[in-house]
Design a protein around this motif. Structure first.
Motif, PDB file in Angstrom:
ATOM      1  N   ILE B 147      43.802  37.866  35.122  1.00 12.71           N
ATOM      2  CA  ILE B 147      42.587  37.354  35.760  1.00 12.71           C
ATOM      3  C   ILE B 147      42.720  35.886  36.165  1.00 12.71           C
ATOM      4  N   LYS B 337      34.850  33.969  34.962  1.00  9.20           N
ATOM      5  CA  LYS B 337      33.989  35.153  35.033  1.00  9.20           C
ATOM      6  C   LYS B 337      33.540  35.410  36.470  1.00  9.20           C
ATOM      7  N   LEU B 340      36.298  36.982  38.320  1.00  7.54           N
ATOM      8  CA  LEU B 340      36.487  38.374  37.897  1.00  7.54           C
ATOM      9  C   LEU B 340      35.426  39.288  38.510  1.00  7.54           C
ATOM     10  N   VAL B 344      37.914  40.537  41.082  1.00  6.76           N
ATOM     11  CA  VAL B 344      38.797  41.228  40.143  1.00  6.76           C
ATOM     12  C   VAL B 344      40.091  40.423  39.917  1.00  6.76           C
ATOM     13  N   ALA B 345      40.831  40.157  41.011  1.00  5.38           N
ATOM     14  CA  ALA B 345      42.098  39.434  40.880  1.00  5.38           C
ATOM     15  C   ALA B 345      42.437  38.819  42.226  1.00  5.38           C
TER      16      ALA B 345
END
Lengths: 474, 474
Positions: B147, B337, B340, B344-345
């Motif tokens: 992440i 956060k 994420l 996501v990535a």
């Protein structure tokens, strides 16, 4: 119907009624040739057809074996109704526990991951395309793409919608950094802090986290484990309270694995159109169907432009490439602005590579293989669950994707069992992660996207025995 | 001081005091060898040093030519004070006009673009690294990154901060999809709708658009065209009203091109620390310095963790690769956060390729060449502006980056002149785009990241003549 289709139909019936059972060998090709007077190549065509349906599998030099189980002994859960009681604590802690330190360990069998195993991805072919792209393009993709995204990719995605009632043109599509990013762009565009959105229950935890970070209130709705959202409840809710968006995973949902029927999709689009409520449809598993054809999305029934169709290749091809897209209907201009302000453009190189992979049938070829592998895995999982999990276990019976939802005896708490399972080398996703309510503590989600081998089979068996042992202790 | 350094110093003095003028040939290497009794190789070292400083350039078989101009005749603007009067209309229309349909046309010289020309980017070397990456890595980068982002890239970026007072470790860094995405993640994390943020004036229009889409109020602050934000005003404002964040482009700002002094950066960090206000620092042009060394960012003075340092390789290496990062100090967990939930990535492949490019000095080698090219371009631009633009024209004199801010006679409206200029094949960025206030209509921003050739020189000359013509008509 051809000769080989007739024979296939007959064998399919016998497999489905249990005359031939999971793992058993079918009569040999030679034997069927003699018995039916059909040519060897015709009999082989029969087998290919059964194989494509995931009913049998070829084992080199040994023949064809049944890979389907009618799954008579495991019950399917029915309707999940969200409780009114709010969940204790935040789901973030559990999510952190499961996904926080995601270093792969060979000794752990990880049923919690949300992507298929490497061995199911066409890595060698992707590498070849990356290298070829570097030879073909003068600029090595260093430049900003157009804001809407790679035109080649948008053409490829549009072509895949040509059989829909209302197919898409490349100009209807905006590329994104994966499906989750498409959802984020959609929610940022059409909702504001304090708004309410409708979701399934149980629902993918990432949606809950994103909604929370945007200050949205999530209204979880009763969901049938085979048919999806309860349309009557959706209708009632839309009449009663202000809803900013309905968010749904229409095909092979996460975590329940159901696919809404075409009729149900049409109804949902109609309800949302009548209430002028945008419908955000995440369709990221739809290409991994086990039935005869890809289920259409809600978007295909959308005449008013109120459906925002989000998808990606993250679950089928290359999670790390961050290639997704959104067809945002009448919200398109606004979504495009959100993308521009937050990201400027999509990553050029990986988007070009995926466009090339989609071209000339490469992606479809890959999907055919992927579907067979995943379907076989599902059947093997169900076989073990039937044999080793406690008697009153219920599982969904997904017709696509790679996620299996398991409902256990109400006395079992899968969050509490997480550490004991991990110490046996088993990781799963506890059910509590999939709701903000106080429920699903006796459920868990398993990925069947893992390689099927002795380790996977053993881990699943051990998990079953752990659950049995747990119940004996009560 | 070595012999060659002494000679270099002397020649530098003569260039700067105008003894050798822009475009003139220096004495030949052989001649200097004879006159100074220094060896040929020592004289050559002198020339390399002057070349590295952007003072001279080698022309094959012809010798060394002066590429520096003291720019005595063009005035530099001083302090820009935002008016209290709100701008008429939205800046979106102008932005759409300039950037909406960004298809490249060979016949148009586009001074409005925000990236250096392809010929200045190391495309062949990048291609080689992409191909090599496909050979080296077994998985073709198909998997999700951690992440926080590619660890190799975070190590490379951290290494580049080792000379700072407070250097960064790889664990201080989160990768992003470019610098704008880093800013978006930062603002989403630390502000909420209705909050106020402080920016420079004039300020990059993308920041204004992003802030608007997040519901933030922008407080534009008086900005000195050579030193940046007026610290006294910032201090006063922070005392008077609630500010959620200060956003600043600390090195070679967009559009003014100034770089804050180290002292000024230290002061700003101190003020923000005292008021507990996060400082978002965009440092995306810092690697393109024309002086002796890279200016340090505010982040290097940050002990309290209140600076969110954002950067990327979009302005120096590969805009389309979407490779950026953020060191978010004490806001790190929250920013992570946000990343994420929304993305996501990061895109795996391009981030790996940039990490490899940064390794083993490749990036530094490239930057050395890029800096020389851009510095030469700037001097050529200033030469033409001095010669062909109206007498009362003012320009900034940036010490890095590739953006030049031009202030014209107050009677000129660069938005109105946009279409006439375009019909002559010239695109620029009108000044009005860089503020929400009613000002800068007599300013424009030029990129000097274009290839220097006859077309560029002609377009710049024509623009000057158009402006002169315009003034004659008043």
């Amino acid at each position: 119907m051809n000769l080989y289709e007739k024979l296939a139909k007959e064998l399919e019936k016998q497999i489905k009624n249990g005359a031939y059972q999971f793992g058993e060998r079918l009569p040999s090709v030679r034997q069927l040739h003699r018995e039916t007077s059909m040519s060897i190549s015709t009999v082989l065509q029969t087998m290919y057809l059964l194989e494509a349906k995931g009913l049998v599998e070829a084992r080199p030099k040994r023949g064809y074996f049944v890979s389907f189980s009618p799954n008579q002994n495991v019950q399917t859960p029915v309707v999940y109704r969200p409780t009114t009681k709010e969940g204790r604590g935040s789901i973030d802690d559990t999510i952190q526990q499961v996904y926080g330190k995601n270093e792969p360990h060979d000794s752990v069998t990880n049923f919690s991951i949300g992507v298929p195993s490497s061995t199911m991805l066409p890595i060698a072919r992707l590498k070849k395309i990356v290298r070829q792209t570097m030879l073909d393009l003068t600029d090595a993709c260093v430049h900003y793409e157009p804001i809407m995204g790679n035109p080649y990719l948008r053409r490829q995605v549009a072509q895949r919608t040509s059989l829909w009632e209302n197919g898409l043109s490349p100009d209807d599509l905006i590329t994104t950094n994966g499906c989750m990013n498409a959802l984020a762009l959609a929610l940022m565009t059409i909702t504001k802090k304090g708004d309410r959105i409708i979701t399934e229950s149980p629902v993918y935890f990432g949606t809950l986290q994103l909604a929370k970070s945007l200050g949205l209130e999530v209204v979880e709705m009763a969901t049938h484990s085979e048919y999806g959202l309860d349309m009557e409840e959706v209708k009632k809710t839309l009449k009663k309270i202000d809803i900013a968006a309905v968010v749904v995973v229409s095909n092979f949902s996460n975590p329940l694995g159901y696919s809404m029927s075409a009729q149900s999709k049409r109804t949902l689009v109609k309800i949302c159109t009548n209430h002028q409520v945008p419908l955000i449809e995440e369709d990221l598993y739809g290409d991994v169907f086990f039935g005869p054809e890809r289920p259409v999305p809600c978007k295909s029934f959308d005449k008013a432009g109120i459906v925002l169709w989000c998808s990606s290749v993250s679950k089928t091809l290359a999670p790390g490439y961050r290639v997704g897209w959104i067809a945002a209907g009448k919200y398109m201009d606004e979504v495009l602005k959100t993308k521009l302000y937050h990201q400027v453009a999509s990553p050029s190189l990986t988007h070009e590579v995926v466009a090339r992979f989609m071209d000339k049938g490469r992606y479809d070829n890959h999907l055919r293989q992927l579907r067979v592998s995943l379907h076989h895995n599902l059947l093997r999982y169900l076989q073990i669950i039937q044999e080793y999990f406690p008697e009153n276990t219920k599982t969904t019976f997904p017709n696509g994707g790679f996620l299996l939802w398991v409902e256990l005896d109400p006395r079992i708490d899968t969050s509490q069992l997480y550490e004991p399972a991990l110490s046996l080398g088993i990781k799963y996703a506890p059910g509590r992660m999939f709701t903000l309510r106080d429920q699903y503590t006796n459920c868990l989600r398993l990925s069947f996207g893992l390689d099927w081998n002795e380790q996977t089979a053993n881990a699943l068996t051990k998990l079953g025995l752990l659950l049995q042992h747990q119940l004996v202790n009560y």
